[in-house]
Write an enzyme that holds these catalytic residues in place. Structure first.
Site, PDB file in Angstrom:
ATOM      1  CD  GLU A 195      -2.319  -1.542   2.689  1.00 12.21           C
ATOM      2  OE1 GLU A 195      -1.801  -0.986   3.674  1.00 12.21           O
ATOM      3  OE2 GLU A 195      -3.193  -2.424   2.796  1.00 12.21           O
ATOM      4  CD  GLU A 238      -3.754  -4.724   5.367  1.00  5.98           C
ATOM      5  OE1 GLU A 238      -4.962  -5.018   5.249  1.00  5.98           O
ATOM      6  OE2 GLU A 238      -3.356  -3.548   5.515  1.00  5.98           O
ATOM      7  CB  ILE A 244       0.677  -8.295   9.656  1.00  4.96           C
ATOM      8  CG1 ILE A 244       1.182  -9.186   8.518  1.00  4.96           C
ATOM      9  CG2 ILE A 244       0.679  -9.061  10.979  1.00  4.96           C
ATOM     10  CD1 ILE A 244       2.644  -9.595   8.651  1.00  4.96           C
ATOM     11  CG  HIS A 275       0.060   3.050  13.592  1.00  8.71           C
ATOM     12  ND1 HIS A 275      -1.261   3.132  13.946  1.00  8.71           N
ATOM     13  CD2 HIS A 275       0.121   3.525  12.314  1.00  8.71           C
ATOM     14  CE1 HIS A 275      -1.970   3.642  12.943  1.00  8.71           C
ATOM     15  NE2 HIS A 275      -1.144   3.879  11.938  1.00  8.71           N
TER      16      HIS A 275
END
Lengths: 356, 331
Positions: free
Chosen positions: B35, B66, B93, B135
């Protein structure tokens, strides 16, 4: 509304009468007899596999009887070099595309060897987690396009799979990348026990193509002619850079989800009997052949006998296969075993007294 | 006569770009998917200018999916390509976890080597950069637990490039974890062109005989700071930078802990089920009788990685590491 926008295409009706006369010329006796032969072959296989499971000679088995037209028609449309991504219920298609019967039986008997396709056949191991094979097909097809070949891929999946994220992600990826892939859905109207009415509010599966701006085609999945010609056309479009197609083949599985469940618990079995009598995919071709004056009783008997012989041979071959070698647990995890695997293998072999 | 290898001074993220560039140049089959990796050059600029250089056909902006692009990457890897996939942050993920653990890592076994997945998945990981929540995850252990995939994590620019190239050349899937906290904090001399850092081999960052400190990635600078601080008190630490999280370099660990008899393992991931436990098992299996103190673990807490307002409390610090070193010394 959507049922009208995506009408079920049918080349021959349940009585074996031609419904779309424009196909008449292409519907040769030779083609119809090939269809018939393949459908008999895989049905014979399917019934034998169930009986082997009942006798404890193979493990749990997922039958496909009732879906032969969809699997034979679509698989026969493929060309050498194409890629096939079947699910656990599509070994009929895999066999038609060239997989070995004994290897397919080996798979159902718990052996990795059953996942190895014959040389030159791009057949993936059966997709087990629902819809996960759909992005693989998109990727393999995209790889073909990138290297400028005209090969394509076909991904099989059921009605329930179209609720999964991987279906949408895979179809979207293929649509954006114009990957040469046919998404071949067999809508047998049940995901194990859950009917399609509880699976989706969408009236058709074909309409899901609208969201990705790709052709969506709804066909009578029990008409092998339609399954064949529509897949052929979708593949042709894919090979020529036209991107993916979603085909919804409306069909029905007569049996259980697998040999571990009883469909009488979740499904009206009267409907099942009725479908067998009125809408069987093999009987339909038989009717067409009879209507055309092409049916020959002794030929049909020979086809059935040959199928039995072939399946019996495959069973013998599967049962004569060497016993599982525990080394295979350790030897194929990585190209080179890591120290952990090497150590565990050695310790286990020391324990059982075998040789590494 | 030896030709001098040209070197350049790069940050860790630049070294990764350089590694990708080197391999895009070297192998037609190498293809980048992810991405925002094209025009934008990735959110961390790890693929900066690579699309300009190699075109949209090889540096591909994918849809936000993903599972979809990792799955498609598997299809491409099986069909002759060498996909390098960027996951924007390790914390994103998880939709692809199924594709990784039921397909990428298992296909070789399922087909006895008929189909294989030579694929690299790159993912920035870890806390400490004031990033928004989710994150900052460091969940390497849910991958090291699963057979069939290797997991590596560099801590400096030189190793980053060499390990990345080794991962790309590996015949099996490799998860390449990038310590985002170190992306731009260090510069290092990095050779031009191709070289590899062997997967499965750790490196010593400091030699010492009193305590073994084992860490990787973003924890290396913290461990080094603690080691330098205790040196003033006469405690000499041996610092092992693992580099490969699976398969771990057990020989270097054994050699070091047999010498020191005292060990502190440091990771920012949660303690329970964390990789520190596997390191403990290695010490148990190889060096039990050499131990002079129980192994100490300094880790993130068994709480979700908190909002960054709390991350200085969550992350192991040189202070906490020093405390653990003193504990194993005093035992």
């Amino acid at each position: 509304m959507m049922e009208n926008q995506f009408p079920i295409r049918q080349i021959i009706d349940v009585n074996g009468k031609i419904a779309l006369p424009e196909y008449k010329e292409k519907m040769t006796a030779e083609l119809a007899k090939k269809f018939y032969k393949q459908m008999i072959r895989i049905r014979t296989f399917d019934r034998k596999a169930i009986s082997l499971q009942r006798q404890g000679r193979i493990g749990t088995y997922a039958p496909f009887e009732g879906q032969e037209a969809a699997q034979v028609g679509s698989a026969m449309a493929l060309a050498e070099g194409d890629w096939m991504f079947p699910t656990y219920r599509d070994h009929g298609a895999a066999i038609v595309f060239g997989h070995s019967l004994s290897k397919v039986l080996l798979f159902w008997n718990g052996r990795n060897e059953g996942c190895i396709p014959p040389k030159g056949k791009n057949i993936f191991p059966p997709g087990i987690p629902i819809a996960t094979q759909i992005p693989h097909a998109a990727g393999a097809a995209y790889a073909e396009r990138k290297r400028g070949s005209t090969s394509a891929a076909i991904a099989y999946f059921g009605d329930g799979a179209t609720s999964e994220g991987d279906f949408h992600e895979g179809v979207n990826f293929a649509s954006v990348m114009r990957a040469p892939v046919v998404f071949f859905n067999q809508n047998n109207q049940f995901a194990i026990s859950v009917p399609i009415s509880k699976q989706m509010n969408s009236k058709t599966i074909a309409q899901k193509a609208l969201a990705y701006d790709i052709p969506g085609i709804r066909i009578d999945g029990n008409d092998v002619f339609t399954a064949y010609f529509e897949t052929l056309q979708a593949l042709e479009r894919a090979r020529n850079g036209g991107g993916p197609t979603l085909i919804e083949a409306v069909t029905w599985r007569y049996g259980a989800h697998t040999t571990s469940d009883d469909p009488a618990k979740y499904r009206d079995q009267v409907e099942n009997v009725k479908r067998r009598e009125e809408d069987d995919p093999i009987i339909r071709v038989e009717r067409w052949l009879k209507n055309e004056g092409l049916y020959d009783e002794s030929w049909a008997t020979t086809v059935k006998e040959e199928a039995i012989t072939e399946v019996e041979e495959a069973v013998k071959e599967m049962e004569a296969f060497p016993k599982a070698d525990p080394a295979d647990i350790f030897d194929h995890v990585f190209a080179e075993p890591t120290w952990q695997i090497a150590k565990q293998k050695k310790e286990y072999f020391d324990l059982i007294g075998g040789e590494i | 006569m030896q030709t001098a290898v040209k070197v350049k001074t790069l940050t860790l993220v630049q070294a990764i770009t350089d590694g990708l560039d080197t391999m895009l140049q070297e192998k037609e089959e190498v293809i980048l998917l992810g991405e925002d990796i094209g025009k934008n050059g990735g959110v961390f600029r790890a693929t900066d200018k690579l699309q300009d250089k190699y075109g949209e056909d090889r540096v591909i902006d994918t849809p936000l999916s993903e599972a979809g692009f990792v799955g498609a990457g598997i299809g491409m890897a099986v069909n002759g390509f060498l996909p390098i996939i960027e996951i924007q942050f390790l914390g994103f993920i998880y939709p692809a976890y199924e594709q990784i653990v039921t397909h990428a890592s298992r296909l070789r076994m399922r087909t006895m080597g008929h189909f294989t997945v030579p694929m690299v998945i790159r993912a920035p990981y870890g806390a400490g950069v004031r990033a928004p929540e989710i994150h900052c995850d460091s969940t390497e252990a849910i991958f090291t637990h699963m057979p069939g995939i290797k997991v590596v994590c560099p801590s400096n620019p030189y190793d980053a490039k060499g390990l990345l190239i080794a991962a790309i050349e590996d015949p099996d899937p490799v998860l390449f974890l990038e310590p985002m906290r170190l992306y731009r904090s260090v510069r290092d001399e990095v050779p031009d062109g191709k070289y590899t850092v062997e997967i499965g081999k750790a490196k010593k960052r400091m030699e010492g005989e009193h305590v073994t400190l084992i860490a990787w990635g973003a924890m290396i600078p913290e461990v080094m700071e603690a080691a330098k601080a205790v040196k003033e008190k006469g405690i000499n630490c041996e610092v092992i930078d693992l580099l490969t999280l699976f398969p771990i370099d057990k020989d270097m660990i054994a050699e070091s802990v047999q010498k020191t008899g005292r060990t502190v393992v440091v990771h920012e991931a949660h303690a329970t089920g964390g990789l520190g436990n596997d390191i403990l098992a290695i010490i148990n299996d190889t060096s039990f009788l050499y131990q002079k103190a129980p192994v100490e673990r300094v880790t993130g807490f068994d709480a979700p990685v908190p909002y960054f307002g709390f991350e200085d409390h969550y992350l192991p610090t040189p202070e906490r590491i020093k405390h653990a070193i003193e504990k194993v010394i005093k035992f």
